[in-house]
Write a protein that holds these residues in place. Structure first.
Motif, PDB file in Angstrom:
ATOM      1  N   LYS A  54      14.552 -24.884 -13.218  1.00  0.00           N
ATOM      2  CA  LYS A  54      13.814 -24.415 -12.042  1.00  0.00           C
ATOM      3  C   LYS A  54      14.492 -24.855 -10.748  1.00  0.00           C
ATOM      4  N   ALA A  55      15.127 -26.038 -10.809  1.00  0.00           N
ATOM      5  CA  ALA A  55      15.802 -26.560  -9.616  1.00  0.00           C
ATOM      6  C   ALA A  55      17.160 -25.896  -9.383  1.00  0.00           C
ATOM      7  N   GLY A  56      17.564 -25.017 -10.307  1.00  0.00           N
ATOM      8  CA  GLY A  56      18.850 -24.332 -10.155  1.00  0.00           C
ATOM      9  C   GLY A  56      20.042 -25.215 -10.480  1.00  0.00           C
ATOM     10  N   LEU A  57      19.808 -26.265 -11.267  1.00  0.00           N
ATOM     11  CA  LEU A  57      20.875 -27.223 -11.595  1.00  0.00           C
ATOM     12  C   LEU A  57      21.871 -26.612 -12.582  1.00  0.00           C
ATOM     13  N   VAL A  58      23.147 -26.902 -12.370  1.00  0.00           N
ATOM     14  CA  VAL A  58      24.190 -26.514 -13.328  1.00  0.00           C
ATOM     15  C   VAL A  58      24.896 -27.812 -13.727  1.00  0.00           C
ATOM     16  N   PRO A  59      24.414 -28.484 -14.786  1.00  0.00           N
ATOM     17  CA  PRO A  59      24.926 -29.816 -15.121  1.00  0.00           C
ATOM     18  C   PRO A  59      26.435 -29.895 -15.290  1.00  0.00           C
ATOM     19  N   ARG A  60      27.049 -28.862 -15.890  1.00  0.00           N
ATOM     20  CA  ARG A  60      28.497 -28.964 -16.129  1.00  0.00           C
ATOM     21  C   ARG A  60      29.313 -28.913 -14.839  1.00  0.00           C
ATOM     22  N   GLU A  61      28.664 -28.501 -13.729  1.00  0.00           N
ATOM     23  CA  GLU A  61      29.371 -28.495 -12.443  1.00  0.00           C
ATOM     24  C   GLU A  61      29.291 -29.835 -11.732  1.00  0.00           C
ATOM     25  N   ILE A  62      28.331 -30.694 -12.143  1.00  0.00           N
ATOM     26  CA  ILE A  62      28.190 -31.993 -11.471  1.00  0.00           C
ATOM     27  C   ILE A  62      28.625 -33.161 -12.346  1.00  0.00           C
ATOM     28  N   ALA A  63      28.919 -32.887 -13.627  1.00  0.00           N
ATOM     29  CA  ALA A  63      29.289 -33.980 -14.537  1.00  0.00           C
ATOM     30  C   ALA A  63      30.233 -33.452 -15.607  1.00  0.00           C
ATOM     31  N   ASP A  64      31.138 -34.320 -16.044  1.00  0.00           N
ATOM     32  CA  ASP A  64      32.062 -33.965 -17.124  1.00  0.00           C
ATOM     33  C   ASP A  64      31.329 -34.161 -18.448  1.00  0.00           C
ATOM     34  N   LEU A  65      30.874 -33.066 -19.031  1.00  0.00           N
ATOM     35  CA  LEU A  65      30.091 -33.144 -20.268  1.00  0.00           C
ATOM     36  C   LEU A  65      30.921 -32.718 -21.479  1.00  0.00           C
ATOM     37  N   SER A  66      32.221 -32.887 -21.378  1.00  0.00           N
ATOM     38  CA  SER A  66      33.100 -32.426 -22.461  1.00  0.00           C
ATOM     39  C   SER A  66      32.868 -33.172 -23.772  1.00  0.00           C
ATOM     40  N   ALA A  67      32.336 -34.406 -23.694  1.00  0.00           N
ATOM     41  CA  ALA A  67      32.083 -35.164 -24.932  1.00  0.00           C
ATOM     42  C   ALA A  67      30.818 -34.693 -25.637  1.00  0.00           C
ATOM     43  N   LEU A  68      29.974 -33.952 -24.933  1.00  0.00           N
ATOM     44  CA  LEU A  68      28.658 -33.590 -25.452  1.00  0.00           C
ATOM     45  C   LEU A  68      28.770 -32.513 -26.521  1.00  0.00           C
ATOM     46  N   ARG A  69      28.214 -32.784 -27.714  1.00  0.00           N
ATOM     47  CA  ARG A  69      28.212 -31.748 -28.748  1.00  0.00           C
ATOM     48  C   ARG A  69      26.822 -31.429 -29.271  1.00  0.00           C
ATOM     49  N   GLY A  70      25.833 -32.219 -28.808  1.00  0.00           N
ATOM     50  CA  GLY A  70      24.461 -31.947 -29.229  1.00  0.00           C
ATOM     51  C   GLY A  70      23.485 -32.225 -28.104  1.00  0.00           C
ATOM     52  N   VAL A  71      22.469 -31.364 -27.970  1.00  0.00           N
ATOM     53  CA  VAL A  71      21.363 -31.592 -27.039  1.00  0.00           C
ATOM     54  C   VAL A  71      20.073 -31.472 -27.830  1.00  0.00           C
ATOM     55  N   GLY A  72      19.200 -32.460 -27.680  1.00  0.00           N
ATOM     56  CA  GLY A  72      17.912 -32.445 -28.367  1.00  0.00           C
ATOM     57  C   GLY A  72      16.787 -32.265 -27.376  1.00  0.00           C
ATOM     58  N   SER A  73      15.762 -31.514 -27.774  1.00  0.00           N
ATOM     59  CA  SER A  73      14.605 -31.282 -26.911  1.00  0.00           C
ATOM     60  C   SER A  73      13.331 -31.448 -27.721  1.00  0.00           C
TER      61      SER A  73
END
Length: 656
Positions: free
Chosen positions: A370-389
């Motif tokens: 909702k805030a229009g955030l694009v996480p990969r533009e503000i942080a290097d998330l290259s190590a990330l391979r899983g997201v849990g919700s």
């Protein structure tokens, strides 16, 4: 057909831990499975062979072996691994694949500088604190309580307590006095470990008065241990010892008391929104086996991983997170405000800590969207391979946002379970694709079904979520419930011998699941049951709406009743007829005319539990005339003042 957002790589069986487990089953048990569904069917049919394979595959450290795997499949009353003795802490501190100098706890907080513990340092701290607890007279079966946040000391205390066969219980320090004493007066702890306060964003929160009140309300306490967290220079509480005293140098070796498989490990609590929180007792063996299975086979975590879940010590996801080292994963702890200085904070934390699996709640992901955030533009998330919700259903637009803005190659796992089993019983698995808006599968060993009102299993239809076979991590029981009456009433009253969880679920033909809200908060208009999750997805998708809660007031005469919607609007906005019409139009178009509310009201806040769940049922009770003190236990609320608006409305609304 829903959109496929992620597909397993071609070499998934070579790269994943569940692939290694399938090879092990073929080699050691002569079992081969065509696909995940076949594996799941076996795991919930041949319970003994499946759960024994988890014990053997993960090489559980036991002091005496079990004489059987399962005696009796009836619920409640199934008994797992009789005769076995083991210790949860011993199995966690084995930390397979980790060398002494490898980091295993990476802790960040808004109250102090980051702390990193290596495997050797974690074992050393547990050794010292266990010796300190023993000096205070703590032994098998004694209760140790922590009024402390998600910091290394709390984790060390859990492991040290468990190593002695004592029983751990934690409350996050944002819990108020009443909320804490409602929980701990039931279990009568001998030792309390408490912080002096904490920092939430840039705001210091002093908790010394609350600690004094908690101590005064617990006559069972023999000792208090003071953690000077907010003010490192602060003296211990009056009559208390310091954490440094508890963890003083000693030559006592690290040892582990062997306890039976179902010996109490910790006590977790239901949210307690309408009465005393239920004290849910979990056992050493059941939690260990369930978490080994879930963390390794479903989340695919191992020695190369850094595992993060945003949680407090008052939510079962903390207990789930801190089992990470049992499968060799390092854990990332965070204490503070996830929205400070902005919603990018946790994504930047993930980059800084090299997090490979990022766990959070559906409301957090939707807030970022909702805030229009694009996480990969503000942080290097290259190590990330899983997201849990977890924590609430994640709608399709939440899935799409993750793949559009976080990463295209990661696996998003939406999961659901509960404090009652301290795990997720529906979630993701590396072997299956991710479909937007859908929980991928039922977890291994979890015989989850949807039940019709007549009590028969249904596919492709909304039904009550039930579990029809026992799981080792089902509660050992409730505290101080010797005959098991409260335990049976909580889960087995509606369908004798079958666990009724209290959620609405639809299971489709491929095994995918959609949970649409609590069954006790269902909207039932003209005989059509509507889940609340899809309702919120539409309403809160509007830019003007920050939060919402909907309740259905039934008509005793059998009519449609009244559907009432309450909205929290963006700053500076006021609910007018134009916005009312827009909300109704969106609901009619996206869902159905049955979803259009009879009334829409603006409120300042939606009542939520301390773990952020909406309180639909207490709101409904207040609106139908139940006194507020009977409708909701205010100590269990994050914002008890939010109830006032509903009390006022109940007094001024004409009776239908």
């Amino acid at each position: 057909m829903t959109d496929v957002l992620w597909t397993p790589p071609a070499d998934v069986l070579q790269r994943s831990r569940i692939g290694a487990y399938l090879r092990w089953l073929a080699e050691h048990r002569g079992l081969e499975f065509a696909d995940y569904d076949a594996l799941w069917q076996w795991s919930v049919t041949d319970l003994e062979t499946f759960w024994r394979s988890i014990w053997d595959h993960f090489e559980v450290v036991a002091h005496t072996p079990p004489t059987a795997t399962l005696t009796g499949r009836g619920m409640p009353g199934a008994r797992w691994f009789p005769g076995a003795t083991l210790n949860y802490a011993e199995n966690v501190l084995r930390m397979p694949g980790k060398g002494d100098d490898d980091p295993v706890v990476v802790a960040h907080a808004q109250t102090r500088a980051p702390v990193v513990l290596t495997a050797a340092q974690l074992r050393e701290q547990v050794r010292r604190v266990a010796a300190g607890l023993r000096r205070l007279g703590v032994g098998t079966g004694d209760r140790v309580a922590a009024y402390a946040p998600n910091i290394p000391e709390t984790y060390v205390l859990l492991l040290a307590t468990a190593s002695l066969g004592a029983i751990f219980s934690s409350c996050a320090p944002e819990f108020g006095t009443r909320s804490v004493t409602d929980r701990w007066q039931q279990i009568e702890p001998k030792v309390l470990v408490a912080v002096d306060g904490y920092r939430y964003g840039d705001k210091p929160v002093d908790r010394r008065a609350e600690v004094a009140a908690i101590r005064a309300a617990l006559p069972s306490l023999r000792h208090t241990v003071s953690v000077s967290y907010l003010d490192p220079a602060a003296a211990p509480f009056e009559g208390a010892i310091s954490w440094a005293d508890l963890a003083a140098e000693t030559d006592e070796p690290l040892g582990f008391t062997p306890v039976p498989f179902d010996h109490p490990l910790y006590v977790l609590y239901s949210s307690g929104t309408t009465g005393l929180p239920k004290p849910i007792v979990h056992g050493h063996g059941g939690i260990l086996l369930e978490h080994l299975k879930m963390l390794a086979l479903h989340h695919d975590l191992g020695p190369a991983d850094r595992f993060f879940w945003f949680t407090t010590t008052g939510w079962m996801m903390w207990n789930f997170l801190v089992s990470g080292p049992a499968v060799g994963a390092a854990i990332v702890l965070f204490d503070g405000n996830p929205g400070h200085p902005d919603l990018g904070a946790l994504w930047r934390l993930a980059a800084e800590t090299g997090t490979t699996y990022f766990g959070t709640s559906a409301p957090f992901l939707l807030a970022c969207r909702k805030a229009g955030l694009v996480p990969r533009e503000i942080a290097d998330l290259s190590a990330l391979r899983g997201v849990g919700s977890t924590g609430a259903p994640l709608p399709a637009e939440g899935f799409t946002w993750v793949y559009d803005t976080v990463g295209t190659d990661l696996q998003l796992q939406s999961l659901s379970g509960g404090t009652d089993v301290c795990t997720g019983f529906v979630g993701g698995v590396p072997l299956l694709p991710v479909h937007a808006g859908e929980i991928t599968c039922r977890a291994l060993g979890a015989k989850v079904e949807a039940r019709s009102p007549e009590g028969t299993p249904v596919i492709g239809q909304l039904g009550e979520l039930v579990i029809t076979e026992p799981m080792p991590s089902m509660p050992v029981g409730f505290w101080n419930d010797p005959d098991g009456v409260r335990y049976r009433e909580a889960y087995f009253d509606v369908y004798p011998g079958v666990w009724r969880h209290g959620d609405w679920i639809t299971i489709n033909s491929r095994g995918g699941c959609v949970i649409t809200g609590r069954s006790d908060a269902t909207l039932n208009r003209g005989g059509v049951r509507l889940g609340t999750a899809e309702f919120y997805s539409v309403v809160e998708g509007l830019d003007e709406v920050v939060d919402s809660v909907v309740v259905h007031l039934e008509d005793d005469e059998g009519g449609a009743g009244e559907l009432l919607l309450f909205v929290v609007l963006a700053e500076g906005l006021t609910l007018d007829d134009e916005l009312r019409k827009k909300i109704c139009r969106e609901l009619r178009t996206a869902l159905s005319p049955r979803h259009v509310p009879d009334e829409i009201h603006q409120v300042r806040a939606v009542p939520r539990t301390l773990s952020s769940k909406k309180l639909e049922v207490p709101v409904k009770k207040i609106l139908t005339g139940t006194p507020v003190d009977q409708a909701a236990a205010k100590g269990a609320l994050a914002n008890p003042e939010s109830l006032t608006a509903f009390v006022t409305l109940a007094q001024t609304r004409p009776t239908p």
